[in-house]
Design a protein around this motif. Structure first.
Motif, short mmCIF file in Angstrom:
data_model
loop_
_atom_site.label_atom_id
_atom_site.label_comp_id
_atom_site.label_asym_id
_atom_site.label_seq_id
_atom_site.Cartn_x
_atom_site.Cartn_y
_atom_site.Cartn_z
N ARG A 1 5.78 60.13 68.88
CA ARG A 1 4.42 59.69 68.59
C ARG A 1 3.80 60.63 67.57
NH1 ARG A 1 3.31 59.86 73.22
NH2 ARG A 1 3.74 57.69 73.78
N ARG B 1 10.40 54.04 69.68
CA ARG B 1 11.04 54.12 71.00
C ARG B 1 12.49 53.69 70.91
NH1 ARG B 1 8.10 51.51 75.98
NH2 ARG B 1 7.09 53.56 75.82
N ASP C 1 10.50 58.35 73.38
CA ASP C 1 9.49 58.04 72.37
C ASP C 1 9.26 59.21 71.41
OD1 ASP C 1 9.23 55.80 73.90
OD2 ASP C 1 7.17 56.17 74.53
N ARG D 1 -0.97 55.53 74.21
CA ARG D 1 -0.96 56.87 74.82
C ARG D 1 -1.39 57.93 73.81
NH1 ARG D 1 1.31 57.88 79.55
NH2 ARG D 1 2.32 59.82 78.94
N ARG E 1 9.45 59.01 78.09
CA ARG E 1 8.41 58.19 78.72
C ARG E 1 8.82 57.70 80.10
NH1 ARG E 1 4.62 56.21 80.81
NH2 ARG E 1 3.22 54.61 79.99
N GLN F 1 -5.05 49.59 82.26
CA GLN F 1 -5.58 50.84 82.80
C GLN F 1 -6.61 50.62 83.90
OE1 GLN F 1 -6.60 53.78 79.72
NE2 GLN F 1 -5.37 52.62 78.25
N GLU G 1 3.43 50.15 74.57
CA GLU G 1 2.53 50.42 75.69
C GLU G 1 1.69 49.19 76.01
OE1 GLU G 1 2.68 53.05 77.48
OE2 GLU G 1 4.01 54.22 76.19
N ARG G 2 1.27 49.09 77.26
CA ARG G 2 0.41 48.00 77.68
C ARG G 2 -1.02 48.25 77.19
NH1 ARG G 2 3.78 48.97 82.39
NH2 ARG G 2 5.12 47.16 82.82
N SER H 1 8.28 47.09 82.22
CA SER H 1 8.16 47.90 81.00
C SER H 1 9.38 47.73 80.10
CB SER H 1 8.00 49.39 81.37
OG SER H 1 9.13 49.85 82.11
#
Length: 511
Positions: free
Chosen positions: A92, A506, A90, A296, A119, A192, A186-187, A179
């Protein structure tokens, strides 16, 4: 036997001797059959030539290939092994890095940095033995190598199967999708709050077409944390129905699911080594749960803590090294998918409560998490083709990427709205607090609230079942402006922030 016949026998024998791999076995036998049919060999001579080879191939392992993955299987099909792996790399970019003031070398601001991240990098094996037992073992490679999952299934019957080891617990649709196969990078916030991969035992199955169920007992840590047995009473369960499958509609997905969870776990307590002032705190605390922004980004948008031992009154011990705290979490979840052809809507809602306890100290609060995600394959792939046993599996493009043929794979466009809320905060004893984007900036205020909402746009380019590229843009709006927590402000003041923007990319490879 004339010369031509001797030559045919010699050639046939040589071909069969070289046909140790199953890929050549059928073609070699076909050659002999052709020679027999043309009268070059008699049937007796053909049988004589193939006799030894047939007995050999009956025990020769078979190599199979599927979507870039290779499987070694016994000749009788009862045992197999497959090497698996994935790499997610990734980049970011955050719009608030360096803009909040304060010290840029502060360790707690690391989540604000523009950065590359490996990641995921995992290797594993999976397969079956004795036909009815399935297994999978996967290791995480970055940093200190750890076991990601390791389980054994008894899978003789679809209606009732058993699983033991370390595996994903049955709570959270998005979590149960690999994933490798989620739409966004990201979820969501809901993910979380789920137990994810834990040691346990599970009963699961597909009792009838279109229906799945799973129930597990598990513990939250891979090692002992206290004498009470960290997770002896933790349990999760999930059941789903796909009405489209029940009605025989293979072009659509109409999925509904429910899930429940009760989790009990131990946490360590410690004193803070760095606070908003130059003087470290002498108060011992343990973190019950927290939220990080979607994608994230910023850490600890919310953090709930329970007070630990009193450091001043326990001077005979190293502060916070002797005692931990216990946490009980309860939650229920609702999930749904509506997909037809290349279009889908998918969403989840979960509500629950946390209670952290350390002797007379207690911190309690409720959480709500949710998301709604829309996706569309502009290249025409159907979501129903990848739906199996209550989750989405891998997507195979109608035309895999091939630049020479002008084929570009599958392209999916997606939007997601999500959020979390924390309310009904209550404290007993001392040391408890909540931090982050709070309605009331007083950290131990009874009845305080917290929350954030994130909107994400994404594109997923599936070049082949083994290679995927993703790009996401996410904006998080904090319900209440706040200063990032646990940052030393002695050198310079920190500004309040009310939003965060992330741009993410990604490169993903898997087999």
């Amino acid at each position: 036997m004339n010369f031509n016949k001797k030559l045919a026998v010699a050639v046939s024998g040589a071909v069969l001797l070289m046909a140790g791999q199953v890929a050549l076995a059928d073609s070699a036998t076909d050659i002999v059959d052709a020679l027999v049919s043309k009268g070059v060999l008699t049937e007796e001579e053909g049988k004589l030539i193939t006799k030894g080879h047939t007995s050999k191939t009956a025990v020769t392992p078979v190599v199979k290939e599927k979507d870039g993955a290779y499987i070694l299987e016994s000749a009788n099909g009862r045992n197999s092994i497959q090497l698996t792996g994935r790499m997610h790399f990734d980049y970011r970019d955050s719009d608030i890095d360096g803009s909040i003031g304060g010290r840029t070398d502060d360790r707690d601001t690391a989540s604000l940095a523009d950065q590359f991240e490996l990641r995921r990098a995992r290797l594993g094996v999976k397969g079956k033995f004795a036909n009815d037992f399935k297994y999978e073992v996967v290791g995480n490679l970055p940093g200190t190598a750890t076991v990601d999952i390791a389980y054994l299934d008894f899978a003789k019957y679809e209606q009732v199967q058993l699983r033991a080891g370390k595996f994903k617990q049955p709570f959270g649709l998005e979590q149960l999708i690999s994933s490798n196969n989620i739409t966004m990078m990201e979820r969501s916030y809901l993910d979380q709050t789920v137990p994810s991969k834990k040691l346990g035992f599970q009963v699961m199955g597909t009792p009838t077409k279109g229906m799945t169920y799973a129930g597990s007992i598990f513990q939250n840590s891979d090692v002992e944390l206290n004498i009470n047995g960290d997770g002896k009473s933790s349990a999760a369960g999930r059941a789903t129905l796909n009405f489209a499958e029940i009605m025989g509609n293979k072009e659509a997905v109409m999925h509904l699911g429910i899930a429940g969870l009760e989790s009990n776990y131990a946490i360590s307590t410690s004193s803070s080594s760095q606070t908003e002032t130059a003087t470290p705190s002498a108060t011992s605390r343990g973190t019950i749960s927290s939220f990080r922004s979607a994608g994230r980004g910023l850490n600890n948008l919310f953090r709930g803590q329970v007070g630990g031992e009193n450091c001043a009154s326990n001077a005979s011990y190293a502060c916070a090294s002797e005692y931990g705290a216990s946490v009980r979490q309860r939650a229920y979840g609702l999930e749904g998918i509506l997909a037809t052809g290349p279009f889908k809507l998918m969403g989840e809602y979960s509500a629950g409560d946390y209670r952290g306890q350390q002797q007379a100290n207690q911190t309690k609060y409720d959480t709500t998490t949710y998301y709604l995600e829309a996706g569309f394959f502009i290249t025409g792939e159907k979501y129903a083709d990848s739906y199996k046993n209550g989750v989405f599996s891998s997507f195979k493009p109608k035309n895999e990427f091939d630049i020479d043929k002008g084929q570009w794979g599958a392209i999916e466009l997606a939007l997601r709205a999500e959020g979390y809320e924390v309310d009904n905060v209550a404290f007993t004893g001392t040391g408890g607090r909540i931090q982050g984007s709070l309605q009331n900036t007083t950290e131990n205020s009874q009845g305080n609230k917290a929350g954030a909402k994130t909107y994400t746009a994404g594109i997923r380019w599936i070049l082949s079942p083994n290679l995927i590229m993703k790009a996401n843009y996410a904006q998080t709006n904090f319900d209440y402006a706040f200063k990032p927590i646990d940052i030393n402000t002695t050198a310079a003041p920190i500004s309040n922030i009310d939003k965060e923007r992330l741009l993410m990319f990604r490169t993903q490879y898997m087999f």
